[in-house]
Design a protein around this motif. Structure first.
Motif, PDB file in Angstrom:
ATOM      1  N   LEU A  28       0.850  -1.213  -0.017  1.00  0.00           N
ATOM      2  CA  LEU A  28       0.171   0.019  -0.045  1.00  0.00           C
ATOM      3  C   LEU A  28       0.981   1.209  -0.136  1.00  0.00           C
ATOM      4  O   LEU A  28       0.438   2.292  -0.767  1.00  0.00           O
ATOM      5  N   ALA A  29       2.032   1.354   0.737  1.00  0.00           N
ATOM      6  CA  ALA A  29       2.815   2.604   0.859  1.00  0.00           C
ATOM      7  C   ALA A  29       3.544   2.646  -0.307  1.00  0.00           C
ATOM      8  O   ALA A  29       3.520   3.870  -0.927  1.00  0.00           O
ATOM      9  N   GLU A  30       4.018   1.586  -1.041  1.00  0.00           N
ATOM     10  CA  GLU A  30       4.453   1.742  -2.394  1.00  0.00           C
ATOM     11  C   GLU A  30       3.763   2.454  -3.321  1.00  0.00           C
ATOM     12  O   GLU A  30       4.101   3.398  -4.392  1.00  0.00           O
ATOM     13  N   ALA A  31       2.442   1.842  -3.590  1.00  0.00           N
ATOM     14  CA  ALA A  31       1.588   2.276  -4.596  1.00  0.00           C
ATOM     15  C   ALA A  31       1.061   3.867  -4.383  1.00  0.00           C
ATOM     16  O   ALA A  31       0.837   4.613  -5.283  1.00  0.00           O
ATOM     17  N   GLU A  32       1.103   4.081  -3.006  1.00  0.00           N
ATOM     18  CA  GLU A  32       0.678   5.386  -2.604  1.00  0.00           C
ATOM     19  C   GLU A  32       1.756   6.345  -3.024  1.00  0.00           C
ATOM     20  O   GLU A  32       1.718   7.464  -3.598  1.00  0.00           O
ATOM     21  N   LEU A  33       3.179   6.109  -2.667  1.00  0.00           N
ATOM     22  CA  LEU A  33       4.162   6.996  -3.022  1.00  0.00           C
ATOM     23  C   LEU A  33       4.200   7.190  -4.766  1.00  0.00           C
ATOM     24  O   LEU A  33       4.707   8.449  -4.928  1.00  0.00           O
ATOM     25  N   ARG A  34       4.125   5.996  -5.095  1.00  0.00           N
ATOM     26  CA  ARG A  34       4.269   6.047  -6.749  1.00  0.00           C
ATOM     27  C   ARG A  34       3.157   7.029  -7.151  1.00  0.00           C
ATOM     28  O   ARG A  34       3.246   7.748  -8.471  1.00  0.00           O
ATOM     29  N   ARG A  35       2.049   6.942  -6.719  1.00  0.00           N
ATOM     30  CA  ARG A  35       0.827   7.560  -7.106  1.00  0.00           C
ATOM     31  C   ARG A  35       0.913   9.102  -6.922  1.00  0.00           C
ATOM     32  O   ARG A  35       0.469   9.984  -7.795  1.00  0.00           O
ATOM     33  N   ILE A  36       1.558   9.578  -5.917  1.00  0.00           N
ATOM     34  CA  ILE A  36       1.566  10.874  -5.764  1.00  0.00           C
ATOM     35  C   ILE A  36       3.011  11.581  -6.125  1.00  0.00           C
ATOM     36  O   ILE A  36       2.874  12.705  -6.583  1.00  0.00           O
ATOM     37  N   VAL A  37       4.270  10.978  -5.863  1.00  0.00           N
ATOM     38  CA  VAL A  37       5.328  11.651  -6.132  1.00  0.00           C
ATOM     39  C   VAL A  37       5.680  11.720  -7.575  1.00  0.00           C
ATOM     40  O   VAL A  37       5.623  10.617  -8.230  1.00  0.00           O
ATOM     41  N   PRO A  38       5.816  12.967  -8.052  1.00  0.00           N
ATOM     42  CA  PRO A  38       6.025  12.981  -9.410  1.00  0.00           C
ATOM     43  C   PRO A  38       7.317  12.579 -10.268  1.00  0.00           C
ATOM     44  O   PRO A  38       7.314  12.184 -11.258  1.00  0.00           O
ATOM     45  N   ARG A  39       8.322  12.783  -9.462  1.00  0.00           N
ATOM     46  CA  ARG A  39       9.638  12.531  -9.888  1.00  0.00           C
ATOM     47  C   ARG A  39      10.358  11.311  -9.863  1.00  0.00           C
ATOM     48  O   ARG A  39       9.885  10.622  -8.620  1.00  0.00           O
ATOM     49  N   LYS A  40      11.073  10.720 -10.750  1.00  0.00           N
ATOM     50  CA  LYS A  40      11.764   9.352 -10.311  1.00  0.00           C
ATOM     51  C   LYS A  40      13.170   9.323 -10.676  1.00  0.00           C
ATOM     52  O   LYS A  40      13.724  10.248 -11.635  1.00  0.00           O
ATOM     53  N   HIS A  41      13.735   8.554 -10.016  1.00  0.00           N
ATOM     54  CA  HIS A  41      15.388   8.342 -10.213  1.00  0.00           C
ATOM     55  C   HIS A  41      15.478   6.845 -10.281  1.00  0.00           C
ATOM     56  O   HIS A  41      15.663   6.187  -9.397  1.00  0.00           O
ATOM     57  N   GLY A  42      15.135   6.432 -11.712  1.00  0.00           N
ATOM     58  CA  GLY A  42      15.506   5.096 -11.661  1.00  0.00           C
ATOM     59  C   GLY A  42      14.146   4.660 -11.265  1.00  0.00           C
ATOM     60  O   GLY A  42      13.027   4.970 -11.705  1.00  0.00           O
ATOM     61  N   ARG A  43      14.308   3.534 -10.577  1.00  0.00           N
ATOM     62  CA  ARG A  43      13.083   2.812 -10.035  1.00  0.00           C
ATOM     63  C   ARG A  43      12.589   3.494  -8.983  1.00  0.00           C
ATOM     64  O   ARG A  43      11.254   3.251  -8.208  1.00  0.00           O
ATOM     65  N   GLN A  44      13.231   4.745  -8.268  1.00  0.00           N
ATOM     66  CA  GLN A  44      12.690   5.437  -7.155  1.00  0.00           C
ATOM     67  C   GLN A  44      12.079   6.490  -7.270  1.00  0.00           C
ATOM     68  O   GLN A  44      12.438   7.222  -7.991  1.00  0.00           O
ATOM     69  N   PRO A  45      10.807   6.617  -6.460  1.00  0.00           N
ATOM     70  CA  PRO A  45      10.170   8.073  -6.282  1.00  0.00           C
ATOM     71  C   PRO A  45      11.199   8.753  -5.678  1.00  0.00           C
ATOM     72  O   PRO A  45      11.947   8.476  -4.754  1.00  0.00           O
ATOM     73  N   VAL A  46      11.241  10.125  -6.186  1.00  0.00           N
ATOM     74  CA  VAL A  46      12.229  11.053  -5.491  1.00  0.00           C
ATOM     75  C   VAL A  46      11.454  11.993  -4.487  1.00  0.00           C
ATOM     76  O   VAL A  46      10.645  12.815  -5.004  1.00  0.00           O
ATOM     77  N   LEU A  47      11.404  11.875  -3.275  1.00  0.00           N
ATOM     78  CA  LEU A  47      11.098  12.641  -2.226  1.00  0.00           C
ATOM     79  C   LEU A  47      11.890  14.028  -2.110  1.00  0.00           C
ATOM     80  O   LEU A  47      13.051  13.842  -2.519  1.00  0.00           O
ATOM     81  N   ASP A  48      10.970  15.116  -2.015  1.00  0.00           N
ATOM     82  CA  ASP A  48      11.884  16.297  -1.889  1.00  0.00           C
ATOM     83  C   ASP A  48      12.759  16.387  -0.699  1.00  0.00           C
ATOM     84  O   ASP A  48      13.856  17.213  -0.620  1.00  0.00           O
ATOM     85  N   LEU A  49      12.341  15.716   0.240  1.00  0.00           N
ATOM     86  CA  LEU A  49      13.080  15.883   1.789  1.00  0.00           C
ATOM     87  C   LEU A  49      12.529  14.660   2.630  1.00  0.00           C
ATOM     88  O   LEU A  49      11.309  14.359   2.627  1.00  0.00           O
ATOM     89  N   ILE A  50      13.482  13.935   3.126  1.00  0.00           N
ATOM     90  CA  ILE A  50      13.386  12.900   4.220  1.00  0.00           C
ATOM     91  C   ILE A  50      14.036  13.220   5.482  1.00  0.00           C
ATOM     92  O   ILE A  50      15.422  13.819   5.593  1.00  0.00           O
TER      93      ILE A  50
END
Length: 241
Positions: free
Chosen positions: A121-143
């Motif tokens: 569920l977390a992965e699906a939600e992250l990929r749904r919202i976060v617009p940018r990708k780095h390879g296979r990973q969604p790019v969060l602005d800040l962690i």
């Protein structure tokens, strides 16, 4: 060659929290002026409540807009959202409710669900919202990360298996954690490394040895692993390491 970290030292936990809050609000205001979505992952930890309180106090004075900010988590204990151990509960009470953050902007980790379902569920939600990708990973602005006395970040602990270290997806299940509760959901090293920025809030003299180890080129802690692959900004009230 750029340094692997920026270390900002403060005289007290309150000073640390206030500085981190002000810097974070600057980032949110910049994204708002540019009309950009802003996606952040929060953590728990002892300094977090002070940080949330400082953020709320400054945000209300500055009238910072949170309309385009989406909130995720670096990790969560496998407990219901109302449990005292829940990282979501801490944020809900001390950040979201005071700032009246809209529910649709809050993307919590479902600690009450079976862990592998929570990860999916977390992965699906992250990929749904976060617009940018780095390879296979969604790019969060800040962690935002904390650091434990053993140098752990999120729920990535020392002496982890290669499966934990090399997990290719954004989230993973952590079992047999050395701190209770033993089962957690955490961002992976790969997801952390893909973020635009990583800020680590570290408070408490008991963490001095772990911080020292983490900043060595040969450091072996989980934080050292993050520092080795991504430039991080560290806010710390530890001045004797």
């Amino acid at each position: 060659m750029k340094p692997a970290f920026e270390l900002l030292s403060f005289a007290s936990a309150d000073d640390l929290a206030g500085a981190a809050a002000g810097a974070w609000l600057d980032e949110i205001e910049t994204a708002a002026r540019l009309g950009e979505l802003y996606c952040v992952a929060l953590s728990g930890g002892r300094i977090t409540q002070k940080f949330f309180a400082a953020t709320v106090a400054q945000a209300l004075v500055r009238k910072v807009p949170f309309d385009d900010v989406h909130f995720f988590w670096a990790d969560e204990r496998c407990v219901p959202p109302g449990d005292p151990e829940s990282n979501f509960k801490l944020a809900q009470e001390h950040l979201f409710a005071p700032l009246e953050i809209a529910a649709e902007k809050i993307h919590r980790l479902h600690g009450e669900d079976p862990p592998r379902i929570a990860v999916a569920l977390a992965e699906a939600e992250l990929r749904r919202i976060v617009p940018r990708k780095h390879g296979r990973q969604p790019v969060l602005d800040l962690i935002f990360l904390g650091m434990g006395e053993d140098g752990h970040v999120a729920s990535l602990f020392p002496n982890a298996s290669m499966h934990t270290i090399d997990t290719p997806g954004p989230f993973l299940v952590v079992e047999h954690a050395p701190k209770p509760p033993p089962t957690r959901v955490s961002l992976s090293y790969q997801a952390i490394g893909a973020a635009k920025d990583i800020w680590v809030l570290i408070s408490g003299s008991g963490k001095a040895a772990a911080l020292r180890e983490s900043l060595l080129p040969t450091g072996q802690t989980p934080l050292a692993r993050v520092v080795a692959t991504h430039r991080v900004k560290i806010f710390s009230d530890i001045n004797d390491f």
